[in-house]
Design an enzyme around this catalytic site. Sequence first.
Site, PDB file in Angstrom:
ATOM      1  NE  ARG A  71     -65.148  10.064  45.673  1.00  0.00           N
ATOM      2  CZ  ARG A  71     -64.135  10.367  46.508  1.00  0.00           C
ATOM      3  NH1 ARG A  71     -63.709   9.523  47.413  1.00  0.00           N
ATOM      4  NH2 ARG A  71     -63.526  11.533  46.433  1.00  0.00           N
ATOM      5  CD  GLN A 103     -68.309   0.165  33.635  1.00  0.00           C
ATOM      6  OE1 GLN A 103     -67.317  -0.413  34.051  1.00  0.00           O
ATOM      7  NE2 GLN A 103     -68.302   0.851  32.509  1.00  0.00           N
ATOM      8  CG  HIS A 144     -69.813  -1.300  39.181  1.00  0.00           C
ATOM      9  ND1 HIS A 144     -68.814  -0.741  38.416  1.00  0.00           N
ATOM     10  CD2 HIS A 144     -69.911  -2.597  38.769  1.00  0.00           C
ATOM     11  CE1 HIS A 144     -68.330  -1.658  37.578  1.00  0.00           C
ATOM     12  NE2 HIS A 144     -68.982  -2.781  37.771  1.00  0.00           N
ATOM     13  CB  THR A 170     -66.371   2.654  30.479  1.00  0.00           C
ATOM     14  OG1 THR A 170     -65.711   1.543  31.123  1.00  0.00           O
ATOM     15  CG2 THR A 170     -67.028   2.172  29.198  1.00  0.00           C
ATOM     16  CB  SER A 171     -60.717   2.551  31.005  1.00  0.00           C
ATOM     17  OG  SER A 171     -61.051   1.867  32.201  1.00  0.00           O
TER      18      SER A 171
HETATM   19  N1  APR Z   1     -66.039  12.296  28.367  1.00  0.00           N
HETATM   20  C1  APR Z   1     -66.039  10.979  28.050  1.00  0.00           C
HETATM   21  N2  APR Z   1     -65.106  10.115  28.505  1.00  0.00           N
HETATM   22  C2  APR Z   1     -64.128  10.606  29.289  1.00  0.00           C
HETATM   23  C3  APR Z   1     -64.064  11.958  29.653  1.00  0.00           C
HETATM   24  C4  APR Z   1     -65.077  12.822  29.152  1.00  0.00           C
HETATM   25  N3  APR Z   1     -65.084  14.135  29.431  1.00  0.00           N
HETATM   26  N4  APR Z   1     -62.977  12.129  30.444  1.00  0.00           N
HETATM   27  C5  APR Z   1     -62.388  10.925  30.562  1.00  0.00           C
HETATM   28  N5  APR Z   1     -63.084   9.995  29.875  1.00  0.00           N
HETATM   29  C6  APR Z   1     -62.814   8.561  29.713  1.00  0.00           C
HETATM   30  C7  APR Z   1     -61.372   8.167  29.904  1.00  0.00           C
HETATM   31  O1  APR Z   1     -60.627   8.401  28.695  1.00  0.00           O
HETATM   32  C8  APR Z   1     -61.501   6.683  30.241  1.00  0.00           C
HETATM   33  O2  APR Z   1     -61.512   5.877  29.074  1.00  0.00           O
HETATM   34  O3  APR Z   1     -63.529   7.854  30.698  1.00  0.00           O
HETATM   35  C9  APR Z   1     -62.878   6.614  30.929  1.00  0.00           C
HETATM   36  C10 APR Z   1     -62.814   6.401  32.416  1.00  0.00           C
HETATM   37  O4  APR Z   1     -62.270   5.146  32.713  1.00  0.00           O
HETATM   38  P1  APR Z   1     -62.143   4.659  34.233  1.00  0.00           P
HETATM   39  O5  APR Z   1     -61.598   5.759  35.075  1.00  0.00           O
HETATM   40  O6  APR Z   1     -61.403   3.376  34.209  1.00  0.00           O
HETATM   41  O7  APR Z   1     -63.675   4.439  34.694  1.00  0.00           O
HETATM   42  P2  APR Z   1     -64.641   3.208  34.432  1.00  0.00           P
HETATM   43  O8  APR Z   1     -64.318   2.530  33.151  1.00  0.00           O
HETATM   44  O9  APR Z   1     -66.024   3.718  34.625  1.00  0.00           O
HETATM   45  O10 APR Z   1     -64.261   2.259  35.637  1.00  0.00           O
HETATM   46  C11 APR Z   1     -64.989   1.071  35.802  1.00  0.00           C
HETATM   47  O11 APR Z   1     -63.885   0.614  37.856  1.00  0.00           O
HETATM   48  O12 APR Z   1     -63.013   1.553  39.741  1.00  0.00           O
HETATM   49  C12 APR Z   1     -64.051   0.821  39.246  1.00  0.00           C
HETATM   50  O13 APR Z   1     -66.180   0.488  40.104  1.00  0.00           O
HETATM   51  C13 APR Z   1     -65.379   1.468  39.476  1.00  0.00           C
HETATM   52  O14 APR Z   1     -67.289   1.589  38.001  1.00  0.00           O
HETATM   53  C14 APR Z   1     -65.886   1.751  38.080  1.00  0.00           C
HETATM   54  C15 APR Z   1     -65.148   0.722  37.250  1.00  0.00           C
END
Ligand code: APR
Length: 230
Positions: free
Chosen positions: A56, A86, A104, A173-174
Amino acid sequence: MKNLVVLTGAGMSAESGISTFRDSGGLWEQYRIEDVATPEAWRKNPELVLDFYNQRRRQLFEVVPNRGHEILHELEAFMTVKIITQNIDNLHEVAGSSSVLHLHGELLKVRSTGDDRLIYELSAEKPDIHLGDLCEKGFQLRPHIVWFGEAVPMISEAVDIVRTADVFLIIGTSLNVYPAAGLVEYVNSGVPIYLIDPKDVSYPGYRNIHPIKKGASEGMEEFKRIILNG
Ligand code: APR
């Protein structure tokens, strides 16, 4: 000046070329969380964990902020912008944002497993850590990352920041991972909440949510227009 508080997740950096976690093709499809991102994983197979974060980190030295990161920095000319991320990348800082709290942890930092006050910065010249890399007190170094199952030391500071928001913005973020996702509940009532994400994100019960269903760069262009003209 208005206080804009921003919560960012992996989608913020997607357009810079860093994979998200839970989208299709995301990191958690390629790796199991319990193999690389938990204290148990570290005890069982530290080399695999170090390798995961070394990869990473190497990638991070090859990417640059996207337009979304840049606009967040530009908004500092008009309002106070406090970012709670995050993300473990440093793209908000590289884009110039002056207030960034990493919930994080940070990919470019490592810390002692024997004394968590001993934190060191890695550089592009020496991006990796390996078994046998020790702190000045002789303890193994580990990634400065909050793993699943570990406490989130910055959460109370984050809550204090969220309470100061006049406008709250969520990007990419999801909202699957707590306590980060729960920060939204500390936004004062009446404060507008915007959410930039190309997908529908479920946000149970939150009021005043204005979805901007776009990627981070386009979504930030739209948010900037709304916030500066509104
Ligand atoms: N622009 C904006 N959002 C986007 C894009 C984009 N180009 N592409 C994808 N996304 C959105 C997705 O639709 C989703 O809702 O980004 C989000 C990513 O979600 P996750 O992959 O779950 O990431 P996150 O919410 O940051 O995860 C939280 O989980 O694995 C752990 O510690 C890790 O900090 C991380 C935490």
